[in-house]
Design an enzyme around this catalytic site. Sequence first.
Site, PDB file in Angstrom:
ATOM      1  CB  SER A  45      -0.906   0.012   1.235  1.00 16.53           C
ATOM      2  OG  SER A  45      -0.126   0.163   2.415  1.00 16.53           O
ATOM      3  CE  LYS A  46      -2.284   6.115  -3.059  1.00 16.64           C
ATOM      4  NZ  LYS A  46      -3.178   7.292  -3.195  1.00 16.64           N
ATOM      5  NE  ARG A  47       1.040  -0.325   6.245  1.00 17.07           N
ATOM      6  CZ  ARG A  47       0.061  -1.083   5.775  1.00 17.07           C
ATOM      7  NH1 ARG A  47      -0.942  -0.512   5.117  1.00 17.07           N
ATOM      8  NH2 ARG A  47       0.075  -2.391   5.942  1.00 17.07           N
ATOM      9  CG  HIS A  48       4.240  -1.136   2.279  1.00 16.82           C
ATOM     10  ND1 HIS A  48       2.915  -1.461   2.075  1.00 16.82           N
ATOM     11  CD2 HIS A  48       4.632  -1.840   3.375  1.00 16.82           C
ATOM     12  CE1 HIS A  48       2.541  -2.341   2.995  1.00 16.82           C
ATOM     13  NE2 HIS A  48       3.553  -2.583   3.790  1.00 16.82           N
TER      14      HIS A  48
END
Length: 470
Positions: free
Chosen positions: A241-244
């Site tokens: 996801s974007k948090r990665h």
Amino acid sequence: MSEQIVTRFAPSPTGFLHIGGARTALFNWLFARGRGGKFLIRIEDTDRARSTPEATQAIIDGLAWLGLDHDGGIVSQFERADRHRAVAFEMLDRGAAYKCFSTQEEIEAFREAARAEKRSTLFQSPWRDADPATHPDAPFVIRLKTPLEGETVIEDQVQGTVRIGNDQLDDMILLRSDGTPVYMLAVVVDDHDMGVTHVIRGDDHLNNAARQMGIYSAMGWPLPVYAHISLIHGEDGKKLSKRHGALGVEEYRDMGYPASGMRNYLARLGWSHGDDEVFSDAQAQEWFGFEGMNKSPARLDFKKLANICGQHIAATEDAALLQELLAFRAVTGQDPLTEQKINYLSEAMPFLKERAKTYPELIEKAHFCLTDRPLQVEEKAAKSLDPVSIGILGELTPHLQNVSWTRQDLEGKLTTFAEDHGMKFGQLAAPLRAALAGRSATPSVYDMMLVLGREEVLLRLADATGNGAS
């Protein structure tokens, strides 16, 4: 296999080229290229509300940067809607599909009753076997007649044999009441018409395969070989996801990872060839196959990515690496370099590329030959330019005006000079680094001097000692 291998990459243009999509494209490219086959591109742009020309261009640009060339023109799924519609009506004529006049309200009522009675909520249309003479003059959808008994067996090259009971599959809609074909139908028709022999895609499409196989069967078309590959997870083992971090291919490009290193690293996400970690495109194409694929999700590992990219940078020919570096500067909006600085870079490339894992790291190491006089000296380096050191550099300057400008002679001259002044070479090198690069951490003093040349070295020494004009 006597027929030509044909693979395809079929993204939806609703955003950038995701790293997972890039890996899928790479696997298809490797499989086809390694077997003398074709690699095709299809843009699945039937969702007109979410598909944009900008997103399509981003995908094309991402593939181009990765170096994944394709055969033939790019196919638009939306533009083939008439063909998809025609196949739906052909299945109707064959008796493999039927017109369903059930309304949304009737379908929901069926499901509510099924939930209350704790039975399957898969919709069973009363129109499946209805006499056409009883058909009303009303809107209808076309549904596929899925077998009511038995099972659908997917012989998957990665997941193995997958069995799905046909009682778990509904009579899926092929054509909506407004005449638009559904995605499931479009995919099968396009794959068949494009001659796709191998469908290599994420394992989130595994259930789709069972439903799509029904269309192949209804039309009497040969099935492609299926290979559903594991998804990519973040370093924490959770779904990407974007948090990665950076997820779009263009973000990796802008961070300065070389395309060759990205191809190598992505190939290793979910596939392996023994213990080989670093390899060329030619090796990857020769080795790549389903037998090396893993069922479990691959994990994104930025340290491994950097390590592999560093080895690719080191192995790239100097002239090619220079062009890649200039292209990186251009795409990231950096100012064009003068001919002199490009020449400096070319001369310095053999030692700059050692241990640089990205283009920004390489550019950082090249600071000494990309900066302009008078140099902006960093605070730490400025401490090396105390009055005593400045005096020593002033004494050194005449010795450099006539020495032969070769590594051997420069080493001899500087070593002798340091000894004559009762210094270790490191004590002389520190102010030299500050004078030549404005920094304390630089490439070898000799490497810098040989790249810059006598005239530029003397000018920088003059600036540092206050004996020159800027």
